[in-house]
Scaffold this active site. Structure first.
Site, short mmCIF file in Angstrom:
data_model
loop_
_atom_site.label_atom_id
_atom_site.label_comp_id
_atom_site.label_asym_id
_atom_site.label_seq_id
_atom_site.Cartn_x
_atom_site.Cartn_y
_atom_site.Cartn_z
N LYS A 53 -0.13 -1.48 -0.17
CA LYS A 53 0.05 0.14 -0.06
C LYS A 53 0.40 1.39 0.38
O LYS A 53 0.39 2.28 -0.23
CB LYS A 53 -1.01 0.22 0.76
CG LYS A 53 -2.54 -1.15 1.20
CD LYS A 53 -2.75 -1.04 1.59
CE LYS A 53 -3.86 -1.34 2.16
NZ LYS A 53 -5.43 -1.60 2.94
N LYS A 81 -11.14 -4.59 -2.88
CA LYS A 81 -12.42 -4.26 -2.89
C LYS A 81 -11.64 -2.88 -2.98
O LYS A 81 -12.42 -1.86 -3.74
CB LYS A 81 -13.01 -4.16 -1.42
CG LYS A 81 -12.56 -4.08 -0.36
CD LYS A 81 -13.58 -3.86 0.72
CE LYS A 81 -13.14 -4.80 1.49
NZ LYS A 81 -12.06 -4.52 2.46
N LYS A 109 -4.60 -10.82 -6.60
CA LYS A 109 -5.79 -10.77 -5.75
C LYS A 109 -6.90 -10.17 -6.08
O LYS A 109 -6.96 -8.64 -6.70
CB LYS A 109 -5.73 -10.61 -4.18
CG LYS A 109 -5.63 -9.73 -3.81
CD LYS A 109 -6.00 -9.69 -2.21
CE LYS A 109 -5.98 -8.62 -1.67
NZ LYS A 109 -5.74 -8.11 -0.14
#
Ligand code: TYM
Length: 320
Positions: A111, A195, A192
């Protein structure tokens, strides 16, 4: 005595990965007794990257409704921000965690990559997550594969705390499902399904059947046309392997399927069959927001009662 705990972050719209990796295993672990399964919304974790307050509120409401629609109605449901012991314990655990071990967290590295500056809370994210878990003394933490490293850190922190200050915490076990622990993006099957990246490769839990059909039809496979093309091989055939994994996790089987067209049709049917009842319940629940609020308000109040004594034990053990 509680046995299971898990949370989900309202940082985007939930995907099929969240359902297969977490929500379904969580639902299966509910017992008939109250408080044995405690499931929550980690709204504080949604603030570790730049966020919009109004959107956070909307996503939180959507997630509360989805947790009920996914059948978690026998669990004690709570919002992390409504249970102050979570942040209270997080600070105590920060006094036991090392910067080196937080630096090694894959999610922190991912991130933070390419971002000019990151929030301090992104760095301490796994410590708050450890507090979420340890406060409830669960035996099991059902999560998808991407959260495994965080639960392992939690185990290390619990062992260290107990050895240093006395036996306050239970050392939890991480549980991941046999199929669906790591659902990959349909368009880019080497990463992956997430969301936070809404694109053609993510199946959202509220996608209508025709959207599911279109996304699966466009899923990346490969140019293998042999008689055994439909087979699992994560390295060589990531797209096909992912479709087989999703099919199996949704209760189907790839046995006897020889073409990608047949595989995709089977995946679509299986996914739609899993999503349709959830979506029907979602529509009904969304029509009664007062009920949804009430379930989480009562669950959060119960969690405040249950967690205060655990926080008090940890504070006393540390000399406060
Ligand atoms: P979150 O909100 O990113 O994801 C919620 C759950 O869904 C799982 N998951 C997946 N499983 C399979 N395939 C995928 N593609 C996929 N994507 C997500 C996640 O592993 C997770 O189980 N930090 C956590 C929330 C959290 C938590 C906790 C979890 C906060 N405190 C304490 C357990 C215990 C998170 O952001 O998950």
């Amino acid at each position: 005595m509680t046995t299971t705990l898990s949370l989900l972050t309202p940082s985007g719209r939930l995907t099929l990965g969240n359902l297969l990796g977490a929500l379904r295993p969580m639902a299966e672990r509910q017992g008939p007794t109250d408080d044995r399964a405690r499931y929550g919304i980690s709204d504080l974790h949604a603030m570790t990257t730049p966020h919009d307050p109004a959107l956070l509120r909307t996503r939180t409401r959507e997630l509360m409704t989805l947790l009920l629609a996914a059948g978690l109605d026998r669990a004690t449901l709570f919002r992390q921000s409504a249970v102050p012991a979570h942040t209270g314990l997080a600070y105590l655990l920060e006094c036991t965690a090392h910067t080196g071990e937080l630096n090694r967290m894959i999610q922190f590295k991912e991130k933070g990559r390419g971002v000019p500056s990151t929030r301090c809370s992104l760095f301490t994210y796994p410590v708050l997550m450890a507090a979420d878990i340890l406060l409830h003394r669960p035996a099991q933490v059902p999560v998808g594969d991407d959260q495994r490293q965080h639960v392992e850190l939690t185990r290390d922190l619990a062992l260290r705390f107990n050895a240093t200050y006395g036996p306050v915490f239970t050392v939890p076990e991480v549980v991941t499902p046999a199929a669906g622990a790591r659902v990959m993006d349909l368009a880019e099957p080497t990463r992956k399904m997430s969301k936070s990246v809404e694109g053609p490769g993510s199946i959202l839990l509220l996608d209508p059947p025709d959207v599911v059909r279109r996304k699966v039809a466009r899923a990346v496979t490969d140019s293998d046309t042999g008689p055994d093309a439909v087979r699992a091989d994560r390295e060589a055939k990531p797209g096909v392997t992912n479709l087989i994994d999703v099919l199996v996790a949704c209760g189907g089987s790839a046995e006897g399927l020889t073409t990608y067209g047949a595989l995709k049709a089977a995946v679509t049917d299986a996914v739609v069959a899993v999503l349709e009842p959830l979506q029907k319940r979602y529509v009904d629940l969304a029509a009664d927001p007062v009920h949804v609020d009430d379930v989480f308000a009562r669950g959060s109040a119960r969690c405040r009662e249950l967690t205060e004594p655990v926080l008090a034990d940890a504070r006393t053990a540390m000399g406060l």
